[in-house]
Design a protein around this motif. Sequence first.
Motif, PDB file in Angstrom:
ATOM      1  N   VAL A   1      40.325 -77.052   1.391  1.00 11.40           N
ATOM      2  CA  VAL A   1      40.029 -78.340   1.558  1.00 11.40           C
ATOM      3  C   VAL A   1      41.251 -78.952   2.278  1.00 11.40           C
ATOM      4  CG1 VAL A   1      38.335 -78.473  -0.318  1.00 11.40           C
ATOM      5  CG2 VAL A   1      41.014 -79.019  -0.807  1.00 11.40           C
TER       6      VAL A   1
ATOM      7  N   TYR B   1      38.738 -84.456   3.910  1.00  7.69           N
ATOM      8  CA  TYR B   1      37.449 -83.863   3.063  1.00  7.69           C
ATOM      9  C   TYR B   1      37.298 -84.355   1.780  1.00  7.69           C
ATOM     10  CZ  TYR B   1      34.681 -81.021   0.053  1.00  7.69           C
ATOM     11  OH  TYR B   1      33.739 -80.479  -0.733  1.00  7.69           O
TER      12      TYR B   1
ATOM     13  N   LYS C   1      36.348 -88.176   1.790  1.00 12.53           N
ATOM     14  CA  LYS C   1      34.954 -88.165   2.168  1.00 12.53           C
ATOM     15  C   LYS C   1      33.969 -87.781   1.022  1.00 12.53           C
ATOM     16  CE  LYS C   1      35.285 -87.510   7.450  1.00 12.53           C
ATOM     17  NZ  LYS C   1      34.796 -86.968   8.478  1.00 12.53           N
ATOM     18  N   LYS C   2      34.495 -86.909   0.377  1.00  6.06           N
ATOM     19  CA  LYS C   2      33.549 -86.276  -0.799  1.00  6.06           C
ATOM     20  C   LYS C   2      33.454 -87.233  -2.034  1.00  6.06           C
ATOM     21  CE  LYS C   2      31.354 -82.428  -2.183  1.00  6.06           C
ATOM     22  NZ  LYS C   2      30.429 -81.915  -1.553  1.00  6.06           N
TER      23      LYS C   2
ATOM     24  N   TRP D   1      21.997 -83.528   4.199  1.00  4.55           N
ATOM     25  CA  TRP D   1      22.616 -82.845   3.027  1.00  4.55           C
ATOM     26  C   TRP D   1      22.681 -81.361   3.310  1.00  4.55           C
ATOM     27  CZ3 TRP D   1      24.429 -85.536  -1.149  1.00  4.55           C
ATOM     28  CH2 TRP D   1      24.152 -87.185  -1.148  1.00  4.55           C
TER      29      TRP D   1
ATOM     30  N   PRO E   1      34.902 -75.846   3.384  1.00  2.00           N
ATOM     31  CA  PRO E   1      34.627 -77.194   2.871  1.00  2.00           C
ATOM     32  C   PRO E   1      35.182 -78.284   3.745  1.00  2.00           C
ATOM     33  CG  PRO E   1      34.874 -75.961   0.699  1.00  2.00           C
ATOM     34  CD  PRO E   1      35.357 -75.021   2.004  1.00  2.00           C
TER      35      PRO E   1
ATOM     36  N   VAL F   1      31.175 -81.735   4.628  1.00  2.00           N
ATOM     37  CA  VAL F   1      31.364 -82.534   3.503  1.00  2.00           C
ATOM     38  C   VAL F   1      30.374 -82.136   2.227  1.00  2.00           C
ATOM     39  CG1 VAL F   1      29.901 -84.310   4.250  1.00  2.00           C
ATOM     40  CG2 VAL F   1      31.685 -84.778   2.598  1.00  2.00           C
ATOM     41  N   ASN F   2      29.270 -81.604   2.795  1.00  2.00           N
ATOM     42  CA  ASN F   2      28.166 -81.147   2.026  1.00  2.00           C
ATOM     43  C   ASN F   2      28.471 -79.539   1.340  1.00  2.00           C
ATOM     44  OD1 ASN F   2      26.672 -83.204   2.860  1.00  2.00           O
ATOM     45  ND2 ASN F   2      25.720 -82.420   4.729  1.00  2.00           N
TER      46      ASN F   2
ATOM     47  N   ASP G   1      33.191 -77.388  -3.302  1.00  2.00           N
ATOM     48  CA  ASP G   1      34.309 -77.115  -3.666  1.00  2.00           C
ATOM     49  C   ASP G   1      34.906 -77.080  -5.009  1.00  2.00           C
ATOM     50  OD1 ASP G   1      36.441 -79.804  -3.984  1.00  2.00           O
ATOM     51  OD2 ASP G   1      34.463 -80.087  -3.323  1.00  2.00           O
TER      52      ASP G   1
ATOM     53  N   TYR H   1      31.620 -82.235 -10.643  1.00  2.00           N
ATOM     54  CA  TYR H   1      31.705 -83.422  -9.908  1.00  2.00           C
ATOM     55  C   TYR H   1      31.698 -84.772 -10.905  1.00  2.00           C
ATOM     56  CZ  TYR H   1      31.708 -80.885  -5.658  1.00  2.00           C
ATOM     57  OH  TYR H   1      31.882 -79.961  -4.491  1.00  2.00           O
TER      58      TYR H   1
ATOM     59  N   THR I   1      21.270 -82.820  -3.474  1.00  2.00           N
ATOM     60  CA  THR I   1      22.061 -81.664  -3.093  1.00  2.00           C
ATOM     61  C   THR I   1      21.108 -80.312  -3.676  1.00  2.00           C
ATOM     62  OG1 THR I   1      24.028 -82.668  -3.131  1.00  2.00           O
ATOM     63  CG2 THR I   1      24.196 -80.282  -3.346  1.00  2.00           C
TER      64      THR I   1
END
Length: 310
Positions: free
Chosen positions: A111, A115, A118-119, A132, A144, A148-149, A152, A224, A262
Amino acid sequence: MDYTSTQSGFRQQPNMRLRTSLVDGSEGSQLFEDTSGAASGPQKGFSNQQAGPQAAAAAAAGFPGQSILSDPMSNLAMAYGSSLASQGREMVDKNLDRFIPISKLKYYFAVDTVYVGKKLGLLVFPYMHDNWEVSYQQDTPVAPRFDVNAPDLYIPAMGFITYILVAGLALGTQNKFSPELLGVQASSALVWLIMEVLAVLLSLYLVTVNTDLTTIDLLAFSGYKYVGMIVGVVAGLLFGRPAYYLSLLWCCVAIFVFMIRTLRLKLLSEAAAEGRLVRGARNQLRMYLTMSIAAAQPIFMFWLTYHLIR
């Protein structure tokens, strides 16, 4: 008559005078002439000849390691031992890579700052994102930092550590901080994460879903939620309990939408290759499973943070 001889009471003999003069004269020449090498040469060679066998005997008796190292059998044993050690190391690395794919972990930590920014924005505000799908290059997902999809492990790992630090800060504001309590907080969060991943794996096995989701992917998607948990706890510490509920509610809805969009592509990718009847029956199971995984995220987020805000 010599006066010196009469005074001392005896007369020196002529040969004695000659010998004395020779000795006195030789002292000057011997004072600057080094004859130690010539005098000690034969003795030194003799001492070396005597010390050679004695030193060899002492080395053989006092240092047995030298004779062992010079033995061909010992050299063969050492070579065989080193080969066994190298084979054992290769076997351990192979078995360790089977259970913990260390070589694949580099992909999930590839990463950069762009990234990560954005994530984090996608996790907090996923409603305006359209595409997506994960990008591929020669049947291999891109890193990654280029997509961005892509899942990670950097954000989940940093989110878990930051959540523990924020939890310690919240416990400190309540005068409840202790290393033991912070350890309980960290271990409970880790245990719930592992149980969640194992439950999803068991559900995928029971539903017989063929998907390209790996255990590390599930670990990344489940991790996440720590981003929303941190936002909720920090808002509660700064602005009180109402801010905690509002920010946590926003993050719960955001992670629910993120997981639905996702995992839907991951779990429903097999449906296009199946028959219509099979597709309809399994589609419902996949949708239920996707909804269950997404709905479990807000439950864990509230369960692990509500006691930190008073």
